[in-house]
Design an enzyme around this catalytic site. Structure first.
Site, PDB file in Angstrom:
ATOM      1  N   SER A 146       0.846  -1.196   0.000  1.00 14.40           N
ATOM      2  CA  SER A 146       0.000   0.000   0.000  1.00 14.40           C
ATOM      3  C   SER A 146       0.875   1.236   0.000  1.00 14.40           C
ATOM      4  O   SER A 146       2.027   1.197   0.450  1.00 14.40           O
ATOM      5  CB  SER A 146      -0.890   0.003   1.251  1.00 14.40           C
ATOM      6  OG  SER A 146      -1.571   1.236   1.396  1.00 14.40           O
ATOM      7  N   TYR A 159      -2.055  -0.663  10.960  1.00 10.77           N
ATOM      8  CA  TYR A 159      -2.133  -1.126   9.571  1.00 10.77           C
ATOM      9  C   TYR A 159      -0.879  -0.772   8.774  1.00 10.77           C
ATOM     10  O   TYR A 159      -0.320  -1.619   8.070  1.00 10.77           O
ATOM     11  CB  TYR A 159      -3.364  -0.505   8.923  1.00 10.77           C
ATOM     12  CG  TYR A 159      -3.497  -0.704   7.433  1.00 10.77           C
ATOM     13  CD1 TYR A 159      -3.969  -1.904   6.911  1.00 10.77           C
ATOM     14  CD2 TYR A 159      -3.184   0.325   6.535  1.00 10.77           C
ATOM     15  CE1 TYR A 159      -4.119  -2.086   5.538  1.00 10.77           C
ATOM     16  CE2 TYR A 159      -3.327   0.154   5.167  1.00 10.77           C
ATOM     17  CZ  TYR A 159      -3.792  -1.048   4.678  1.00 10.77           C
ATOM     18  OH  TYR A 159      -3.936  -1.223   3.323  1.00 10.77           O
ATOM     19  N   LYS A 163       1.892  -3.023   6.128  1.00 14.30           N
ATOM     20  CA  LYS A 163       2.120  -2.799   4.702  1.00 14.30           C
ATOM     21  C   LYS A 163       3.581  -2.467   4.426  1.00 14.30           C
ATOM     22  O   LYS A 163       4.134  -2.846   3.381  1.00 14.30           O
ATOM     23  CB  LYS A 163       1.189  -1.701   4.194  1.00 14.30           C
ATOM     24  CG  LYS A 163      -0.283  -2.130   4.187  1.00 14.30           C
ATOM     25  CD  LYS A 163      -0.490  -3.384   3.346  1.00 14.30           C
ATOM     26  CE  LYS A 163      -1.937  -3.812   3.254  1.00 14.30           C
ATOM     27  NZ  LYS A 163      -2.135  -4.961   2.355  1.00 14.30           N
TER      28      LYS A 163
END
Length: 256
Positions: A146, A159, A163
């Site tokens: 991401s 999160y 990534k």
């Protein structure tokens, strides 16, 4: 067609980016293993995709394998080998992104996010790579990381590290697996309109603000990732490994 005679595993393929990638891989001639969470919703989405692929003459099977289960990679590889005889490409796409503030982050939510997005991915990549090494003809592994691997997010402190970890994993695996002809690369989506961020994008003012930051003038769609993923999976990218490909409409350079 770019992926004829290749077997491709796509995790998290019942919807969103994974679904688009699996569909396009099938259109390019691949035999596709549609990995899904095993939930009723995931199973229904995967089966409908398998039917869609069959309708245009492609080949696919749906396999329930929760990405948070560290044995899910072995399950997917075993299913691929049983059905198609090989594993040539892994697209590690499965992931979750439950937004939450940092100071009151529930430990369970943090562990679930890391377990699904990074720990599960690690062992799925390992399982696929072991099979590719055994086959002796190389392979391709693509991780869907991401733009969040490169920029922070106040509501994504659990999160963004996962990534960034996926991106780093692909870089390290490119070195570890290069001697076996296994290429490892990452795609870094920007803001893509999928179910994972549907709630966040339901705020029209926020959606317009996010769109205004993208030089190409729109948010991304799952199909925008399908082409880059197929490229990295194909022999057109035979000398590409350890790379990271931003697919963000120019968002990252604009944020700089």
């Amino acid at each position: 067609m770019l992926l004829i005679d290749k077997t491709v595993i796509v995790t998290g393929a019942s919807r969103g980016i994974g679904r688009a990638a699996a569909r396009e891989c099938a259109r390019q001639g691949a035999r596709v293993v549609i990995g899904h969470s095993g939930s009723d919703e995931g199973r229904a989405g995967a089966l409908s995709l398998a039917e869609e692929i069959a309708a245009f003459g492609g080949t696919a099977i749906a396999v329930g394998a929760d990405a948070a289960d560290l044995d899910s990679g072995e399950k997917l590889v075993a299913a691929a080998v049983e059905a198609f005889g090989s594993v040539d490409v892994l697209v590690n796409n499965a992931g979750i992104c439950p937004f939450h503030s940092f100071l009151d982050m529930p430990r369970e939510l943090y562990l679930k996010t890391v377990g699904t997005n990074l720990n599960g991915a690690y062992f799925t990549v390992q399982a696929a790579a072991r099979r590719m090494k055994e086959q002796g003809r190389g392979g391709a592994i693509i991780a869907v990381s991401s733009i969040s691997a490169l920029v922070g997010g106040a509501m994504q402190t659990h999160y963004t590290p996962t990534k960034a970890g996926l991106l780093s994993l692909m870089q390290s695996c490119a070195i570890a697996l290069g001697p076996y002809g296994i290429r490892c690369n990452a795609v870094l989506p920007g803001t893509i309109a999928t179910d994972i961020n549907k709630e966040d994008l339901s705020d029209l003012e926020k959606r317009e603000r996010m769109t205004s930051r993208v030089p190409l003038g729109r948010l991304g769609e799952p199909d925008d990732l399908a082409g880059p993923i197929v490229f990295l999976a194909s022999d057109m990218a035979r000398y590409v490994t350890g790379a990271s490909l931003l697919v963000d409409g120019g968002l990252f350079v604009n944020l700089q």
